[in-house]
Design a protein around this motif. Sequence first.
Motif, PDB file in Angstrom:
ATOM      1  N   GLU A   2      -3.859  -0.358  -2.123  1.00  0.00           N
ATOM      2  CA  GLU A   2      -4.592   0.732  -1.543  1.00  0.00           C
ATOM      3  C   GLU A   2      -3.696   1.809  -1.175  1.00  0.00           C
ATOM      4  O   GLU A   2      -2.619   1.651  -0.779  1.00  0.00           O
ATOM      5  CB  GLU A   2      -5.375   0.272  -0.191  1.00  0.00           C
ATOM      6  CG  GLU A   2      -6.646  -0.953  -0.327  1.00  0.00           C
ATOM      7  CD  GLU A   2      -5.942  -2.080  -0.145  1.00  0.00           C
ATOM      8  OE1 GLU A   2      -6.875  -2.935   0.222  1.00  0.00           O
ATOM      9  OE2 GLU A   2      -4.996  -2.320  -0.504  1.00  0.00           O
ATOM     10  N   ILE A  43      -3.156   4.924   1.630  1.00  0.00           N
ATOM     11  CA  ILE A  43      -3.338   5.026   2.811  1.00  0.00           C
ATOM     12  C   ILE A  43      -2.973   6.409   3.199  1.00  0.00           C
ATOM     13  O   ILE A  43      -1.738   7.047   2.811  1.00  0.00           O
ATOM     14  CB  ILE A  43      -2.961   4.272   3.872  1.00  0.00           C
ATOM     15  CG1 ILE A  43      -3.010   2.730   3.506  1.00  0.00           C
ATOM     16  CG2 ILE A  43      -3.258   4.720   5.145  1.00  0.00           C
ATOM     17  CD1 ILE A  43      -2.334   1.767   4.385  1.00  0.00           C
ATOM     18  N   LYS A  87       1.281   4.977   1.124  1.00  0.00           N
ATOM     19  CA  LYS A  87       1.254   5.625   2.427  1.00  0.00           C
ATOM     20  C   LYS A  87       1.483   7.153   2.329  1.00  0.00           C
ATOM     21  O   LYS A  87       2.655   7.501   1.623  1.00  0.00           O
ATOM     22  CB  LYS A  87       2.099   5.110   3.624  1.00  0.00           C
ATOM     23  CG  LYS A  87       1.694   3.743   4.321  1.00  0.00           C
ATOM     24  CD  LYS A  87       2.497   3.451   5.246  1.00  0.00           C
ATOM     25  CE  LYS A  87       2.109   1.899   5.902  1.00  0.00           C
ATOM     26  NZ  LYS A  87       2.634   0.949   4.639  1.00  0.00           N
ATOM     27  N   CYS A  98       0.685  -1.270   0.138  1.00  0.00           N
ATOM     28  CA  CYS A  98      -0.015   0.120   0.266  1.00  0.00           C
ATOM     29  C   CYS A  98       0.826   1.172   0.121  1.00  0.00           C
ATOM     30  O   CYS A  98       1.837   1.278   0.623  1.00  0.00           O
ATOM     31  CB  CYS A  98      -0.858  -0.021   1.403  1.00  0.00           C
ATOM     32  SG  CYS A  98      -2.053  -1.557   1.434  1.00  0.00           S
ATOM     33  N   GLY A 100     -10.361  -1.347   5.713  1.00  0.00           N
ATOM     34  CA  GLY A 100      -9.628  -1.735   4.643  1.00  0.00           C
ATOM     35  C   GLY A 100      -9.755  -3.302   4.274  1.00  0.00           C
ATOM     36  O   GLY A 100      -9.645  -3.705   3.137  1.00  0.00           O
ATOM     37  N   ARG A 126      -5.990   4.187   8.976  1.00  0.00           N
ATOM     38  CA  ARG A 126      -5.993   2.359   9.267  1.00  0.00           C
ATOM     39  C   ARG A 126      -6.739   2.351  10.402  1.00  0.00           C
ATOM     40  O   ARG A 126      -6.306   2.607  11.551  1.00  0.00           O
ATOM     41  CB  ARG A 126      -4.689   2.055   9.502  1.00  0.00           C
ATOM     42  CG  ARG A 126      -3.781   2.030   7.867  1.00  0.00           C
ATOM     43  CD  ARG A 126      -2.331   1.515   8.329  1.00  0.00           C
ATOM     44  NE  ARG A 126      -1.882   2.408   9.218  1.00  0.00           N
ATOM     45  CZ  ARG A 126      -0.419   2.144   9.611  1.00  0.00           C
ATOM     46  NH1 ARG A 126       0.353   1.428   9.001  1.00  0.00           N
ATOM     47  NH2 ARG A 126       0.146   3.171  10.367  1.00  0.00           N
ATOM     48  N   LEU A 144      -7.648   4.437   1.752  1.00  0.00           N
ATOM     49  CA  LEU A 144      -8.218   4.156   2.973  1.00  0.00           C
ATOM     50  C   LEU A 144      -7.988   5.810   3.865  1.00  0.00           C
ATOM     51  O   LEU A 144      -6.725   6.216   3.775  1.00  0.00           O
ATOM     52  CB  LEU A 144      -7.358   3.048   3.811  1.00  0.00           C
ATOM     53  CG  LEU A 144      -7.448   1.763   2.952  1.00  0.00           C
ATOM     54  CD1 LEU A 144      -6.378   0.858   4.022  1.00  0.00           C
ATOM     55  CD2 LEU A 144      -8.682   1.249   2.711  1.00  0.00           C
TER      56      LEU A 144
END
Length: 268
Positions: free
Chosen positions: A113, A115, A84, A82, A242, A146, A143
Amino acid sequence: MSTRPQRAEGRGHLAARLLDGRTRIRELYQEGAAKIRLPDTFDASMEAVIINTAGGLTGGDRLDWSVVAGAGTKIDVTTQACEKIYRASAGTAEVTTRIEVGVGARVDWLPQETILFDRAALFRRLDVDLDESAEFLAVEAVLLGRKAMGEAVQTGLFRDRWRIRRSGRLIHAEELRLSEGIAGLAARQAVLGGQVAFATLLYAGPLAEAYLGKVRPLVEGIMGGASTWSDKLVVRLAAADGFTLRKILIPVISVLRNGAPVPKVWNL
């Protein structure tokens, strides 16, 4: 005297051609924090894993990806993990992706994803040019923090811009902007209804109508939906976190890949 913080920059380019019935490298270029790895496949397709070695992005960082699929090729593009997007002290992180899909070729754009952390700032662009006979699948999931880690996004900036053309004709355009009071905006029923994980999937190709009947039962009863028109299928999804979103995404992606699984780096 103030010192300008060091910023991450990277550019990765992959072009493929058909050789002896298999998708092969024609051009491969990588610079800075952008890396591309090509794991072995057991069919005629190519899998490309793109990597940001900076380990995340913050304000002022820049990544530029480009993929060119030559006639008859098949490329799956995904990410190692993912992405970030961390709190930005100044500026906006920018990620630009350009994809060209040639005669009879197919590209599946399947990053994991993105984030967003609180006070992150990201502007993301996806520009795609398709031949009249090409197929294209795109998945982008986001997302807002988290949930399992107790994170929440109160404010920040997220802009997502898509432009998809077939033979030079614009067939899909969308602009998403979440800014300032993101938590309050996401809580609105007409936006995310309090959900913090969401995704858009788009398939452009001749099987859009056929896929629709298989996708709709998979998204029934959740916040989302699927529709098709003009050889294009669009799916919108939202979920509480997620993990829940990924459990929905994986079977939908598999349907849109004619039953093929998601890349191995996608792990529940």
